[in-house]
Design a protein around this motif. Sequence first.
Motif, PDB file in Angstrom:
ATOM      1  N   LYS A 107      36.734  39.941  39.183  1.00 15.36           N
ATOM      2  CA  LYS A 107      36.632  40.887  40.292  1.00 15.36           C
ATOM      3  C   LYS A 107      35.173  41.255  40.583  1.00 15.36           C
ATOM      4  N   GLN A 108      35.015  42.096  41.609  1.00 14.20           N
ATOM      5  CA  GLN A 108      33.689  42.505  42.042  1.00 14.20           C
ATOM      6  C   GLN A 108      32.900  43.212  40.941  1.00 14.20           C
ATOM      7  N   ASP A 109      33.606  43.942  40.070  1.00 14.10           N
ATOM      8  CA  ASP A 109      32.906  44.691  39.024  1.00 14.10           C
ATOM      9  C   ASP A 109      32.695  43.871  37.754  1.00 14.10           C
ATOM     10  N   GLY A 110      33.035  42.579  37.786  1.00  6.99           N
ATOM     11  CA  GLY A 110      32.813  41.705  36.642  1.00  6.99           C
ATOM     12  C   GLY A 110      33.961  41.648  35.664  1.00  6.99           C
ATOM     13  N   THR A 111      34.963  42.528  35.815  1.00  7.58           N
ATOM     14  CA  THR A 111      36.149  42.457  34.968  1.00  7.58           C
ATOM     15  C   THR A 111      37.145  41.479  35.581  1.00  7.58           C
ATOM     16  N   PHE A 112      38.251  41.274  34.896  1.00  6.67           N
ATOM     17  CA  PHE A 112      39.232  40.285  35.321  1.00  6.67           C
ATOM     18  C   PHE A 112      40.551  40.946  35.679  1.00  6.67           C
ATOM     19  N   VAL A 113      41.285  40.297  36.585  1.00  9.35           N
ATOM     20  CA  VAL A 113      42.674  40.636  36.819  1.00  9.35           C
ATOM     21  C   VAL A 113      43.480  39.353  36.686  1.00  9.35           C
ATOM     22  N   VAL A 114      44.639  39.458  36.038  1.00 10.29           N
ATOM     23  CA  VAL A 114      45.525  38.316  35.827  1.00 10.29           C
ATOM     24  C   VAL A 114      46.744  38.480  36.719  1.00 10.29           C
ATOM     25  N   LEU A 115      47.068  37.458  37.478  1.00  6.87           N
ATOM     26  CA  LEU A 115      48.257  37.421  38.322  1.00  6.87           C
ATOM     27  C   LEU A 115      49.140  36.274  37.867  1.00  6.87           C
TER      28      LEU A 115
END
Length: 473
Positions: A107-115
């Motif tokens: 993501k934009q903040d450097g963290t991840f999202v898993v879908l």
Amino acid sequence: MSAEPPPVSLPSAPGLSRRRLLGMAAAAPLAATGALALGAGTAHAADSAYAMAYFTESTNLGDGTDYGLHLAVSKDGLLWTPLNQNNPVVTPTEGAGGLRDPFILRKQDGTFVVLATDLKGTDWNYNSQYIHVWNSTDLRTFTGYHRLKLHDMVTHSWAPEAFWDAGRGQYAIIYSSVNSSGHNVIMVNYTTDFVTASAPQVFFDPGYDAIDGDMTVGVNGVNYLYFKNNRSGTLLGARSTSLDPGSFTTFTSGVAHGGTEAPTVVKSLTSGTYWLWGDTYTPNGVFYAWQSTDLAAGTWTALDQRTYTQPVNSKHCGITTITGAQYDNLVAKWGAPAWNRLKSYNYPARYVRHADYVGRIDEYPIEPYKDSLWKLVPGLADSSAVSFQSVNYPTRYLRHYDYALRLDANDGTSTFAADATFHRTAGLANSSWASFRSYNNPTRYIRHYDYALRIDPISTGTEQQDATFQVGY
């Protein structure tokens, strides 16, 4: 036997696409973020490795099948090390209680999202309007698990992927679903937080059953969407100079190896090469890869199978770039496998396995898959050499008997120990691979002949290739 019904033009039962894990483009200019444009998203300048997400299915949907999130890592983007012994690192607890098609977005903040698709197994009549969602700072811990509803239609939400749409200031979630067209199309919802989403829109409809959308954003001002034509089982590319729904036009001919799905486009971190991954829509699908140095040309050349391997039983992969520190931390957290697989040099679709206690090379996928897993332990007769211990028959080792290799129980004798011990050397046909010289018949090497394993003297170029193997996972 296919795990999925043949493609149809009405609400179909297609192969759910794995999601390509791409960490997508940052909104700030590259010069300000220190990022390196990769086309298929934005890789951080420090990125030097790759991570893959997938789920697993064995040939008979038995041992080796797991509908949780699996991870593998690679230094070159082609040879993969499964983490956590090829077991899941996290599993859904809501909806169907399983997933397909995992996708990881930086993501934009450097963290991840898993879908991921909300589906366990192959019940193609299970219609979920939801997708699974996790948050992660490092792909080592997963928090905030929930399901996100995308629509109210009586149909599915397959193969979710997301990318940052800078013009909208939102993330776009694309997925396969059947709308009023009567066939699968690529839908889109927009979100800022992956907790709530806008109403769905049709993102791409080529006029026939299309699934497994995979985005490559911002290559020389052009955006690319690769997808599966679910009628023909081929992978196609569409492109647009905008990210607007309905703006993409198909421009390539089909790429396939048999019936192929799950397109995943990744750019090399060390060259101008793009790789297109796809896999066959059967349980324990076989991954194939193509390469190109020009996405605009729309042509792809098949990669030599010697150059890449897939994690055993992996399905529908997604690949993203990561930093060297993230690579090291993932291996430290989850661990590399305690076993290896050995690929044949001149038959790279085949791996060393035992069958009815006979050593041979057979084509992947292998059933049962553990027949092809080996622990390379200190040699029974010489600890500086190696012995091949079977994973599923741990009291048995590969040994030669009348020069043929077979899987026998260790009887504790010095003769058995000597027969089961081999010196690993540089590969006779390729020094980056490996060959194995017999301990007690030192003029002979392990080689295959008519796919059966034996020890023979090696002299010709063909024999050198027969005696060369890649030790990997």
